[in-house]
Scaffold this motif. Structure first.
Motif, short mmCIF file in Angstrom:
data_model
loop_
_atom_site.label_atom_id
_atom_site.label_comp_id
_atom_site.label_asym_id
_atom_site.label_seq_id
_atom_site.Cartn_x
_atom_site.Cartn_y
_atom_site.Cartn_z
N UNK A 197 0.92 -1.43 0.52
CA UNK A 197 0.29 -0.23 0.17
C UNK A 197 0.51 1.02 0.52
N UNK A 198 1.04 1.82 -0.89
CA UNK A 198 1.82 3.16 -1.25
C UNK A 198 1.28 4.94 -1.74
N UNK A 199 1.12 5.49 -0.50
CA UNK A 199 0.67 6.87 0.21
C UNK A 199 1.05 7.41 -1.27
N UNK A 200 0.63 7.90 -1.98
CA UNK A 200 1.07 8.79 -3.16
C UNK A 200 0.30 9.85 -2.87
N UNK A 201 -0.86 10.74 -1.97
CA UNK A 201 -1.00 11.59 -1.93
C UNK A 201 -0.70 13.06 -2.68
N UNK A 202 0.73 12.88 -2.36
CA UNK A 202 1.55 14.35 -2.56
C UNK A 202 1.68 14.15 -3.89
N UNK A 203 1.61 12.84 -4.55
CA UNK A 203 1.57 13.22 -6.76
C UNK A 203 0.33 13.32 -7.02
N UNK A 204 -0.66 13.45 -6.66
CA UNK A 204 -2.26 13.33 -6.90
C UNK A 204 -2.42 14.69 -7.78
N UNK A 205 -0.84 15.60 -8.29
CA UNK A 205 -1.52 16.71 -9.12
C UNK A 205 -0.80 16.31 -10.24
N UNK A 206 0.56 15.99 -10.11
CA UNK A 206 1.68 14.43 -11.30
C UNK A 206 0.35 13.93 -12.11
N UNK A 207 -0.11 12.96 -11.18
CA UNK A 207 -1.85 12.05 -11.53
C UNK A 207 -2.92 12.74 -12.37
N UNK A 208 -3.20 13.72 -11.78
CA UNK A 208 -3.88 14.25 -12.16
C UNK A 208 -3.52 14.48 -13.57
N UNK A 209 -2.34 15.47 -13.46
CA UNK A 209 -2.35 16.24 -15.18
C UNK A 209 -1.74 15.05 -16.39
N UNK A 210 -1.20 14.56 -15.59
CA UNK A 210 -1.04 13.11 -16.51
C UNK A 210 -2.04 12.01 -17.21
N UNK A 211 -3.26 12.41 -16.70
CA UNK A 211 -4.75 11.89 -16.99
C UNK A 211 -5.46 13.22 -17.62
N UNK A 212 -4.97 13.82 -17.84
CA UNK A 212 -5.25 15.14 -18.37
C UNK A 212 -4.12 15.51 -19.87
N UNK A 213 -3.33 14.54 -19.81
CA UNK A 213 -2.54 14.83 -21.22
C UNK A 213 -2.86 13.50 -21.92
N UNK A 214 -3.69 12.86 -21.35
CA UNK A 214 -4.26 11.71 -22.29
C UNK A 214 -5.55 12.26 -22.80
N UNK A 215 -5.74 12.64 -23.50
CA UNK A 215 -7.68 14.10 -23.75
C UNK A 215 -8.40 13.32 -24.99
N UNK A 216 -7.93 12.40 -25.19
CA UNK A 216 -8.14 11.54 -26.82
C UNK A 216 -9.02 10.14 -25.72
N UNK A 217 -8.66 9.83 -24.76
CA UNK A 217 -9.24 8.89 -23.97
C UNK A 217 -9.63 9.37 -22.34
N UNK A 218 -9.71 10.31 -22.03
CA UNK A 218 -9.77 10.85 -20.30
C UNK A 218 -10.50 12.48 -20.55
N UNK A 219 -11.59 12.54 -20.70
CA UNK A 219 -12.11 14.08 -20.61
C UNK A 219 -12.20 14.30 -19.41
N UNK A 220 -12.92 15.46 -19.68
CA UNK A 220 -12.86 16.37 -18.49
C UNK A 220 -14.33 15.98 -17.72
N UNK A 221 -15.07 16.03 -18.05
CA UNK A 221 -16.02 15.31 -17.55
C UNK A 221 -16.27 14.24 -17.43
N UNK A 222 -15.04 12.96 -16.97
CA UNK A 222 -14.78 11.83 -16.84
C UNK A 222 -14.86 11.37 -15.83
#
Length: 259
Positions: A197-222
């Protein structure tokens, strides 16, 4: 310092499943390598999203490199297989699809990268592939075999804590939320089977930004981006893994700890 190789089925899987661990490792000075089995040729994309004549796979490869930069990845490789589509679709059995590839052949391709990188750690998926996608199941099979061939000492199966997810989604639905996976959809593994179990709460902004980089599959209303920050933190602030020979229960909280 160690080398972490994360093996995924399609572009965007990396940020959803292991994005926090990847960025954490990079920030701590470790080398992070991303290997993707396919280029996500059969992903769904909204009309008009792609330029005239643009092939989806080209956009998804570009998105992967953009997300990888956000996550601190030093090297990105694609194994060269074709997206197999969802389980039971005709695309599963098309020659060149990842699902139809011989495990030994695909494992040798991945093992060559593991050996070249002298990988210390490899992440794959659990034996259900998280949610039953054929390419995800194949990542489990191919990844484990590749680790054997290359002598990679530590293999972690990225998964979802199904008990944690069920608890969180029930709470959100009580509050009137109308997003998320269907209640009867099988996802991940029960908490009793999870060993890391790895706490990655300090990196949530990076995870969300990386998701946004995949805009063809992960839209803002996803599901991934539409949820409030608190819900996103609950869903993605911890990354869960299974390591054979560990447990029962949580015995590790850092994949790079070196044991």
């Amino acid at each position: 310092m160690a080398t972490l190789v994360t093996f995924h089925a399609h572009p965007d899987d990396e940020c959803i499943n292991t994005g926090g661990v990847m960025r954490k490792a990079a920030d701590e000075g470790h080398r992070v390598v991303l290997v993707v089995a396919t280029r996500g040729e059969h992903g769904e994309v909204s009309d008009g999203f792609l330029d005239d004549g643009e092939e989806l796979w080209r956009r998804r490869v570009a998105e992967t490199h953009a997300a990888a930069e956000i996550l601190g990845v030093s090297r990105v490789e694609f194994l060269g297989y074709t997206d197999s589509g969802m389980m039971g679709e005709p695309t599963n059995d098309v020659p060149g699809s990842f699902w139809s590839a011989p495990v030994e052949e695909a494992a040798e391709r991945l093992a060559a990268i593991l050996a070249e990188e002298s990988a210390d750690i490899l992440t794959v998926y659990d034996d259900f592939g998280g949610y039953g996608h054929p390419d995800h199941i194949q990542v489990h099979r191919v990844g484990n075999r590749a680790a054997e061939l290359a002598g990679t000492p530590r293999v972690y199966q990225a998964t979802v804590n199904s008990d944690h997810l069920r608890e969180g989604m029930a709470a959100l639905r009580e509050q009137g939320a109308d997003f998320g996976p269907p209640e009867d959809m099988k996802i991940g593994k029960p908490a009793a089977l999870i060993t890391a179990q790895v706490d990655v709460s300090a990196y949530l902004k990076h995870k969300r930004a990386a998701m946004r980089a995949h805009a063809s599959q992960i839209s803002e209303d996803s599901f991934f981006l539409a949820m409030p920050d608190e819900a996103f933190a609950f869903a993605f602030g911890t990354e869960w893994f299974i390591r054979d020979g560990e447990g029962p229960g949580i015995t590790e909280t850092d994949l790079l700890a070196g044991r």
